[in-house]
Design a protein around this motif. Structure first.
Motif, PDB file in Angstrom:
ATOM      1  N   THR A  88     -69.311  20.348 -37.752  1.00 46.80           N
ATOM      2  CA  THR A  88     -67.854  20.388 -37.622  1.00 46.80           C
ATOM      3  C   THR A  88     -67.430  21.140 -36.362  1.00 46.80           C
ATOM      4  O   THR A  88     -68.178  21.947 -35.808  1.00 46.80           O
ATOM      5  CB  THR A  88     -67.197  21.076 -38.830  1.00 46.80           C
ATOM      6  OG1 THR A  88     -67.532  22.475 -38.804  1.00 46.80           O
ATOM      7  CG2 THR A  88     -67.665  20.448 -40.139  1.00 46.80           C
ATOM      8  N   ARG A  90     -65.320  23.406 -36.365  1.00 45.55           N
ATOM      9  CA  ARG A  90     -65.244  24.824 -36.736  1.00 45.55           C
ATOM     10  C   ARG A  90     -66.552  25.535 -36.385  1.00 45.55           C
ATOM     11  O   ARG A  90     -66.548  26.636 -35.828  1.00 45.55           O
ATOM     12  CB  ARG A  90     -64.947  24.969 -38.222  1.00 45.55           C
ATOM     13  CG  ARG A  90     -64.891  26.424 -38.669  1.00 45.55           C
ATOM     14  CD  ARG A  90     -64.413  26.599 -40.079  1.00 45.55           C
ATOM     15  NE  ARG A  90     -64.133  28.000 -40.349  1.00 45.55           N
ATOM     16  CZ  ARG A  90     -63.204  28.435 -41.176  1.00 45.55           C
ATOM     17  NH1 ARG A  90     -62.448  27.568 -41.821  1.00 45.55           N
ATOM     18  NH2 ARG A  90     -63.009  29.723 -41.361  1.00 45.55           N
ATOM     19  N   HIS A 175     -57.748  18.687 -37.364  1.00 43.42           N
ATOM     20  CA  HIS A 175     -58.085  20.117 -37.344  1.00 43.42           C
ATOM     21  C   HIS A 175     -59.604  20.287 -37.297  1.00 43.42           C
ATOM     22  O   HIS A 175     -60.348  19.307 -37.238  1.00 43.42           O
ATOM     23  CB  HIS A 175     -57.470  20.854 -38.537  1.00 43.42           C
ATOM     24  CG  HIS A 175     -57.914  20.365 -39.875  1.00 43.42           C
ATOM     25  ND1 HIS A 175     -59.155  20.650 -40.400  1.00 43.42           N
ATOM     26  CD2 HIS A 175     -57.285  19.613 -40.814  1.00 43.42           C
ATOM     27  CE1 HIS A 175     -59.259  20.113 -41.596  1.00 43.42           C
ATOM     28  NE2 HIS A 175     -58.145  19.461 -41.866  1.00 43.42           N
ATOM     29  N   HIS A 176     -60.066  21.521 -37.330  1.00 40.33           N
ATOM     30  CA  HIS A 176     -61.460  21.830 -37.020  1.00 40.33           C
ATOM     31  C   HIS A 176     -62.455  21.374 -38.080  1.00 40.33           C
ATOM     32  O   HIS A 176     -63.651  21.281 -37.802  1.00 40.33           O
ATOM     33  CB  HIS A 176     -61.609  23.342 -36.780  1.00 40.33           C
ATOM     34  CG  HIS A 176     -60.843  23.834 -35.587  1.00 40.33           C
ATOM     35  ND1 HIS A 176     -59.472  23.910 -35.583  1.00 40.33           N
ATOM     36  CD2 HIS A 176     -61.252  24.238 -34.361  1.00 40.33           C
ATOM     37  CE1 HIS A 176     -59.066  24.362 -34.398  1.00 40.33           C
ATOM     38  NE2 HIS A 176     -60.123  24.565 -33.653  1.00 40.33           N
ATOM     39  N   GLU A 177     -62.000  21.092 -39.280  1.00 42.93           N
ATOM     40  CA  GLU A 177     -62.892  20.564 -40.318  1.00 42.93           C
ATOM     41  C   GLU A 177     -62.903  19.035 -40.333  1.00 42.93           C
ATOM     42  O   GLU A 177     -63.786  18.424 -40.921  1.00 42.93           O
ATOM     43  CB  GLU A 177     -62.474  21.080 -41.702  1.00 42.93           C
ATOM     44  CG  GLU A 177     -62.467  22.592 -41.850  1.00 42.93           C
ATOM     45  CD  GLU A 177     -63.862  23.196 -41.962  1.00 42.93           C
ATOM     46  OE1 GLU A 177     -64.847  22.438 -41.999  1.00 42.93           O
ATOM     47  OE2 GLU A 177     -63.947  24.441 -42.005  1.00 42.93           O
ATOM     48  N   ASN A 209     -55.523  26.414 -37.414  1.00 44.98           N
ATOM     49  CA  ASN A 209     -56.926  26.341 -37.789  1.00 44.98           C
ATOM     50  C   ASN A 209     -57.807  27.021 -36.747  1.00 44.98           C
ATOM     51  O   ASN A 209     -57.397  27.183 -35.599  1.00 44.98           O
ATOM     52  CB  ASN A 209     -57.327  24.863 -37.934  1.00 44.98           C
ATOM     53  CG  ASN A 209     -56.840  24.275 -39.239  1.00 44.98           C
ATOM     54  OD1 ASN A 209     -57.517  24.345 -40.244  1.00 44.98           O
ATOM     55  ND2 ASN A 209     -55.627  23.717 -39.226  1.00 44.98           N
ATOM     56  N   PRO A 210     -59.008  27.410 -37.122  1.00 49.57           N
ATOM     57  CA  PRO A 210     -59.658  27.222 -38.424  1.00 49.57           C
ATOM     58  C   PRO A 210     -58.979  28.016 -39.547  1.00 49.57           C
ATOM     59  O   PRO A 210     -58.521  29.141 -39.320  1.00 49.57           O
ATOM     60  CB  PRO A 210     -61.082  27.755 -38.194  1.00 49.57           C
ATOM     61  CG  PRO A 210     -61.283  27.750 -36.723  1.00 49.57           C
ATOM     62  CD  PRO A 210     -59.935  28.018 -36.142  1.00 49.57           C
TER      63      PRO A 210
END
Length: 289
Positions: A88, A90, A175-177, A209-210
């Motif tokens: 990911t 993240r 987003h980061h995920e 995010n994260p």
């Protein structure tokens, strides 16, 4: 694996699946990694609570693998997807830092927003409908500080909606995920909401995010840095970028309150509200234009 969480035999037969492993069981869906003729794919089966994600499948079908995971087939509320990998953004941020992660987002946006010769799906959700929970919160939250920020965000949202430029299909939950990398290093977006509107909204959720990284999310210098980089990418004002980020933060607050979260006891809700306050101060004081 519990029987209720098993992949239905009908799907296994239709897609010639040799083996299935449950990798996520969320309120909205069951997600499996499956093996077919020696290679892996993902099967996502939506629960009744996840039927609102169906426009996201239309977005994937429209995008045809460019910037987003490829949709291979659909049966009912289940979809067979390309396995885009397990790494990911993240994790990438934790290793290489926020600037490098932002570079990935910007490169991916170029693909996600690239023109397509395919017809735009009719089921994509326009931003005015997407923001409805924010508008309701603004009307019902009274004279509290929450109500003050919600009404400001709703006012800003209506202004943004009135002057949308370059409207197009949007991922809607970037987003980061939801940005993942395969073994070859290719980055793709997963789990789109399937929206339609101003492309600047597609970076709004990056600011928050994260998740859980309050030190980063509430860092004014980081907020300014993201604002400036996204403004350059879209060729728009920083005020517009950060306004969308603030609106999205308050929309998230509205969703969480609808789901029963409490202002007093939910750290994620408190973080989103804190970000909205900071973004509001930067917008109001003209710090980002």
């Amino acid at each position: 694996m519990a029987a209720s969480s098993a992949l239905p035999i009908a799907l296994s037969e239709a897609w010639s699946i040799d083996k299935a492993e449950l990798i996520a069981d969320t309120p909205s869906s069951l997600v499996f990694r499956v093996w077919r003729s020696g290679s892996t794919n993902i099967v996502k089966s939506l629960k009744p609570a996840g039927h609102g994600e169906l426009p996201g499948l239309d977005f994937l079908e429209w995008r045809q693998g460019l910037g987003a995971v490829r949709l291979i087939d659909r049966i009912g509320h289940s979809s067979l997807l390309e396995d885009a990998g397990a790494g990911t953004l993240r994790e990438h941020l934790d290793r290489w830092g926020d600037e490098d992660a932002t570079d990935v987002v910007l490169r991916l946006l170029g693909k996600l927003h690239a023109p397509s010769g395919r017809t735009v799906p009719e089921a994509l959700v326009p931003l005015d409908r997407h923001f409805k929970s924010l508008f309701l919160l603004a009307e019902t939250s009274g004279s509290s500080e929450l109500g003050t920020v919600a009404r400001w965000a709703a006012h800003i949202a209506r202004g943004l909606l009135s002057v949308q430029l370059g409207q197009r299909p949007l991922h809607g939950d970037l987003h980061h995920e939801n940005i993942v990398q395969d073994a070859s290093g290719e980055w793709r977006a997963i789990d789109p909401q399937g929206l339609y509107g101003d492309p600047v909204y597609d970076v709004a959720n990056v600011f928050g995010n994260p998740l859980g990284n309050e030190r980063l999310v509430l860092d004014r210098l980081r907020i300014m840095r993201l604002t400036e980089r996204f403004a350059v990418h879209f060729g728009c004002s920083g005020r517009k970028v950060l306004s969308y980020a603030a609106v999205h933060a308050m929309l998230s607050v509205a969703w969480m309150l609808e789901d029963g979260a409490s202002l007093a006891g939910d750290a994620r809700l408190a973080e989103r509200l804190a970000f909205a306050r900071i973004a509001r101060s930067l917008v109001v004081e003209h710090f980002v234009d």
